[in-house]
Design a protein around this motif. Structure first.
Motif, PDB file in Angstrom:
ATOM      1  N   GLU A 183       0.581  -1.163  -0.070  1.00 39.47           N
ATOM      2  CA  GLU A 183      -0.103  -0.039   0.007  1.00 39.47           C
ATOM      3  C   GLU A 183       0.990   1.328  -0.126  1.00 39.47           C
ATOM      4  O   GLU A 183       0.606   2.010   0.567  1.00 39.47           O
ATOM      5  CB  GLU A 183      -0.802  -0.029   1.158  1.00 39.47           C
ATOM      6  CG  GLU A 183      -2.048  -1.065   1.242  1.00 39.47           C
ATOM      7  CD  GLU A 183      -2.762  -1.362   2.319  1.00 39.47           C
ATOM      8  OE1 GLU A 183      -3.084  -0.222   2.921  1.00 39.47           O
ATOM      9  OE2 GLU A 183      -3.285  -2.360   2.661  1.00 39.47           O
ATOM     10  N   PRO A 227      -0.279  -1.691   6.114  1.00 35.63           N
ATOM     11  CA  PRO A 227      -1.053  -2.453   5.469  1.00 35.63           C
ATOM     12  C   PRO A 227      -2.225  -2.880   6.211  1.00 35.63           C
ATOM     13  O   PRO A 227      -2.463  -2.908   7.439  1.00 35.63           O
ATOM     14  CB  PRO A 227      -0.353  -3.701   4.776  1.00 35.63           C
ATOM     15  CG  PRO A 227       1.246  -3.345   5.148  1.00 35.63           C
ATOM     16  CD  PRO A 227       1.125  -2.221   6.102  1.00 35.63           C
ATOM     17  N   LEU A 228      -3.524  -3.211   5.322  1.00 36.88           N
ATOM     18  CA  LEU A 228      -4.684  -3.577   6.060  1.00 36.88           C
ATOM     19  C   LEU A 228      -4.661  -4.516   6.790  1.00 36.88           C
ATOM     20  O   LEU A 228      -5.102  -4.479   7.987  1.00 36.88           O
ATOM     21  CB  LEU A 228      -5.849  -3.605   4.950  1.00 36.88           C
ATOM     22  CG  LEU A 228      -7.411  -3.741   5.507  1.00 36.88           C
ATOM     23  CD1 LEU A 228      -7.996  -2.915   6.047  1.00 36.88           C
ATOM     24  CD2 LEU A 228      -8.407  -4.388   4.177  1.00 36.88           C
ATOM     25  N   GLN A 246       2.039   2.808   3.371  1.00 34.38           N
ATOM     26  CA  GLN A 246       1.367   2.886   4.519  1.00 34.38           C
ATOM     27  C   GLN A 246       1.012   1.811   5.251  1.00 34.38           C
ATOM     28  O   GLN A 246       1.251   0.630   4.781  1.00 34.38           O
ATOM     29  CB  GLN A 246      -0.193   3.242   3.791  1.00 34.38           C
ATOM     30  CG  GLN A 246      -1.460   3.159   4.629  1.00 34.38           C
ATOM     31  CD  GLN A 246      -2.531   3.666   3.966  1.00 34.38           C
ATOM     32  OE1 GLN A 246      -2.494   4.801   3.406  1.00 34.38           O
ATOM     33  NE2 GLN A 246      -3.290   2.550   3.509  1.00 34.38           N
TER      34      GLN A 246
END
Length: 170
Positions: A52, A57-58, A55
């Motif tokens: 990402e 990551p989910l 950022q």
């Protein structure tokens, strides 16, 4: 239709783009990579689909709770003795292949479990990985046999042999 122009503009043997061959080529110096950045240097890897852009990551943002048995759970085909009675003739040998041919155990599985639901009126020789107590009793009551297929042996974890004891010298 003019057959002499049918392949006009179609280049089957397109020449390879040669980059980094000096300023006269039009593709020299940075060789179409732009200046600096992730893609400019050799050995730059394409990011994975879950990347990402730096950022968090989910998958790492969401809370994790519990665990899943799926990694070591084993899936069995469940067949009742009543189904065996309908599908097989008297004196038949019933194993995983016979059940698959009869349509009682389709798809991937680690074995077959025989349960005691229903009535059995025939003498059958049944090979399976597990029998419920009532299923084994019903099969035996009609003169059949319930053979349990042994599970695979567990791997030997410690392969090192113990050392022979040292001799005492005094």
């Amino acid at each position: 239709m003019d057959l002499s122009r049918i392949h006009h503009g179609v280049h089957k043997l397109k020449r390879k783009k040669r980059v980094g061959r000096g300023p006269g080529s039009g593709r020299g110096k940075t060789a179409t990579r732009g200046s600096k950045g992730q893609w400019a240097s050799a050995g730059a890897n394409m990011p994975t689909p879950v990347f990402e852009g730096g950022q968090m990551p989910l998958f790492r943002r969401i809370p994790k709770r519990g665990f899943s048995h799926a990694t070591w759970d084993r899936r069995f085909h469940v067949v009742n003795v009543g189904d065996l009675d309908k599908a097989f003739a008297d004196g038949a040998k019933v194993d995983a292949d016979a059940l698959r041919k009869a349509g009682l155990a389709n798809g991937p599985a680690d074995g077959v479990r025989i349960l005691g639901e229903g009535e059995l009126t025939k003498r059958l020789v049944v090979k399976a990985h597990h029998f419920s107590k009532s299923a084994a009793e019903k099969i035996a009551a009609k003169g059949g046999t319930a053979e349990v297929i042994a599970p695979p042996k567990k791997p030997k974890k410690n392969k090192m042999k113990p050392r022979a004891p040292r001799e005492q010298t005094t």
